[in-house]
Design an enzyme around this catalytic site. Structure first.
Site, PDB file in Angstrom:
ATOM      1  N   THR A  89     -53.220  29.321  40.140  1.00 40.76           N
ATOM      2  CA  THR A  89     -53.402  28.166  39.269  1.00 40.76           C
ATOM      3  C   THR A  89     -53.269  26.859  40.043  1.00 40.76           C
ATOM      4  OG1 THR A  89     -52.339  29.383  37.500  1.00 40.76           O
ATOM      5  CG2 THR A  89     -52.384  27.005  37.261  1.00 40.76           C
ATOM      6  N   ARG A 143     -55.446  37.852  26.992  1.00 39.75           N
ATOM      7  CA  ARG A 143     -54.171  37.362  27.516  1.00 39.75           C
ATOM      8  C   ARG A 143     -54.264  35.891  27.869  1.00 39.75           C
ATOM      9  NH1 ARG A 143     -52.359  34.839  32.579  1.00 39.75           N
ATOM     10  NH2 ARG A 143     -50.142  35.326  32.801  1.00 39.75           N
ATOM     11  N   VAL A 144     -53.215  35.140  27.546  1.00 37.56           N
ATOM     12  CA  VAL A 144     -53.108  33.724  27.892  1.00 37.56           C
ATOM     13  C   VAL A 144     -51.781  33.518  28.610  1.00 37.56           C
ATOM     14  CG1 VAL A 144     -52.879  31.376  26.980  1.00 37.56           C
ATOM     15  CG2 VAL A 144     -54.544  32.954  25.970  1.00 37.56           C
ATOM     16  N   GLY A 145     -51.806  32.782  29.695  1.00 39.42           N
ATOM     17  CA  GLY A 145     -50.602  32.527  30.477  1.00 39.42           C
ATOM     18  C   GLY A 145     -49.959  31.199  30.147  1.00 39.42           C
ATOM     19  N   ASP A 146     -49.233  30.663  31.109  1.00 38.35           N
ATOM     20  CA  ASP A 146     -48.475  29.431  30.873  1.00 38.35           C
ATOM     21  C   ASP A 146     -49.303  28.163  30.991  1.00 38.35           C
ATOM     22  OD1 ASP A 146     -48.487  30.116  33.790  1.00 38.35           O
ATOM     23  OD2 ASP A 146     -47.506  28.177  33.948  1.00 38.35           O
ATOM     24  N   THR A 166     -46.658  27.259  38.547  1.00 38.32           N
ATOM     25  CA  THR A 166     -47.658  28.200  39.026  1.00 38.32           C
ATOM     26  C   THR A 166     -46.996  29.553  39.200  1.00 38.32           C
ATOM     27  OG1 THR A 166     -49.281  28.637  40.786  1.00 38.32           O
ATOM     28  CG2 THR A 166     -47.215  27.606  41.452  1.00 38.32           C
ATOM     29  N   GLY A 167     -47.778  30.613  39.076  1.00 36.49           N
ATOM     30  CA  GLY A 167     -47.200  31.939  39.235  1.00 36.49           C
ATOM     31  C   GLY A 167     -47.391  32.795  37.997  1.00 36.49           C
ATOM     32  N   GLY A 172     -47.350  33.755  34.602  1.00 37.50           N
ATOM     33  CA  GLY A 172     -47.201  32.911  33.423  1.00 37.50           C
ATOM     34  C   GLY A 172     -46.170  33.376  32.428  1.00 37.50           C
TER      35      GLY A 172
END
Length: 326
Positions: free
Chosen positions: A187, A215-218, A238-239, A241
């Site tokens: 990201t 799927r949705v991350g941070d 970053t990383g 999520g």
């Protein structure tokens, strides 16, 4: 304690103004985190260098820090060598590339999109959500429809050559497991401050490779992947999520700075809490945080080694390796 720290800092800096030679000595001997430069742009990973350059160029052109952080990450969204941002990014396990992005200004205005298909610049679509709708987040088909209504070109749903090659190899065993720093990018999160101290931030990603469809991350979650407050400062993440969402990482860092922590102290505390919440599988989790406060002090910290970031000013643009917990 926080007020005492601020008083001491102001006293030292104030003394440097009146005593000949002290300001020069202070500048040479102190950490860059104590000096502060404005305007200032910070962004995650190696691709932050060209992103910073694009952001600074836009800032010089328009004078808007919001324009700058949008333009900066748009550069990364077009980088065909990057497999974790933009439509060229690695797909989900169904072979479909879906994108997430968020943007925020220091007065609390924010917008985000998630699970978006066929839109080249999700960061610009997130700005549309912020500026032209009453909402903060729009996802999936609704986000695509908004893009069409706003005149965004809808791109063919075809994997980039590099992503297709990687996906075909992955399908042989079809196993999913987060891998730490398998490539030196992820990201892109960007935070910036103009000369007047106005803050803004942006974050954009194609998410975890081979994730479950939907799927949705941070990155599009305000307070997790990005948070900006003109009274205090800004942070981005970053990383992995899921680990960042569990602690509302970026919001946590800004609130710690509000309580008097330096950006570095706040980033280190966020990593400490993330590790505590994910202790069973922390060896397989990488996450990093990047922050700045109103004085231009900066901080960065990660779970494992390998995280780096770019620091850009009107005079320079440099990569800096972050420290890590392990």
């Amino acid at each position: 304690m926080s007020e005492r720290r601020k008083f001491i800092k102001k006293s030292i800096l104030g003394s440097a103004v009146f005593i000949p030679g002290i300001s020069q000595v202070f500048a040479k001997q102190s950490s860059p985190q104590l000096i502060g430069e404005k305007p200032l742009i910070l962004s995650t990973w190696n691709h932050g260098l060209p992103a910073n350059a694009a952001a600074i160029a836009k800032l010089k052109e328009t004078g808007s820090i919001l324009d700058a952080v949008e333009a900066g990450v748009k550069d990364t969204e077009l980088d065909l060598s990057n497999l974790s941002v933009g439509l060229q990014g690695l797909p989900d396990r169904e072979g479909i590339t879906t994108l997430d992005a968020s943007i925020m200004t220091g007065d609390g205005a924010c917008g985000s999109v998630a699970f978006v298909r066929q839109v080249k610049h999700p960061i610009s679509l997130a700005r549309v959500v912020m500026e032209k709708t009453p909402h903060v987040m729009i996802v999936g088909e609704g986000a695509r429809q908004l893009a069409i209504a706003e005149g965004f070109p809808i791109e063919p749903e075809v994997l980039s050559p590099k992503a297709k090659e990687a996906y075909e190899k992955w399908k042989i065993e079809s196993k999913y497991k987060p891998v730490i720093n398998i490539e030196n990018h992820d990201t892109i999160g960007m935070i910036g401050m103009d000369e007047a101290g106005n803050l803004a931030g942006s974050c954009t990603t194609s998410g975890l490779a081979y994730k479950m469809h939907g799927r949705v991350g941070d990155s599009p979650v305000i307070g997790a992947g990005l948070f900006v407050d003109n009274e205090v400062g800004a942070a981005t993440a970053t990383g992995l999520g899921e680990s960042i969402i569990r602690i509302c990482g970026s919001f946590l860092i800004v609130e710690l700075m509000r309580q008097g922590r330096t950006p570095q102290e706040a980033c280190e505390e966020a990593v400490k809490r993330l590790i505590a919440k994910n202790s069973k599988n922390i060896k397989d989790i990488q996450a990093g945080f990047l922050a700045m406060n109103k004085e231009g002090e900066i901080g960065a910290f990660a779970v494992h080694p390998g995280f780096n970031f770019a620091k850009g000013t009107m005079q320079s643009n440099q990569m800096i390796d972050s420290k890590s917990h392990f």
